[in-house]
Design an enzyme around this catalytic site. Sequence first.
Site: not given
Ligand code: MN
Length: 148
Positions: A68, A116, A64
Amino acid sequence: MIFPFEIDGESFRWPQVDLKAYNSSGTQSSGMSKQILFDVDENLPVEIRYFEAKAGGYSALELHQHVHGVIILRGKGHALLGSEIQPVKAFDRIFVPPATWHQFYADEGEKLGFICIVKGERDKPARPTQEQITELQKNPAICDYLRY
Ligand code: MN
């Protein structure tokens, strides 16, 4: 406000938040659970999540545009980042750049838990197509690790 932490059996828990389990194996992830520790707030426009993989578990292989910030909280395992596999252990921090294939593996016989952080407004993760899997599998550094 303080929201205490506890250890529930062998799992890290923040009892005031929902525990979402992804127990299906095979297609996306295996043996993963998720707790949203901080949901998006207008004054803090990020989501801070805790993911925990059982021994042998793994997160979804995905790609994506959003990034993160990851901090391993417990255990050890490996992470796929782009075209490399790296060992990871508690308190390591991992930055996943935009458009970078990533996957986390609890493949050292113990749980792997990590924080995360993502921004609130973000694109949906893409799953690999069969063509992309074929391409990724050509890389001998990662082909034995990929789960999809
Ligand atoms: Mn991810």
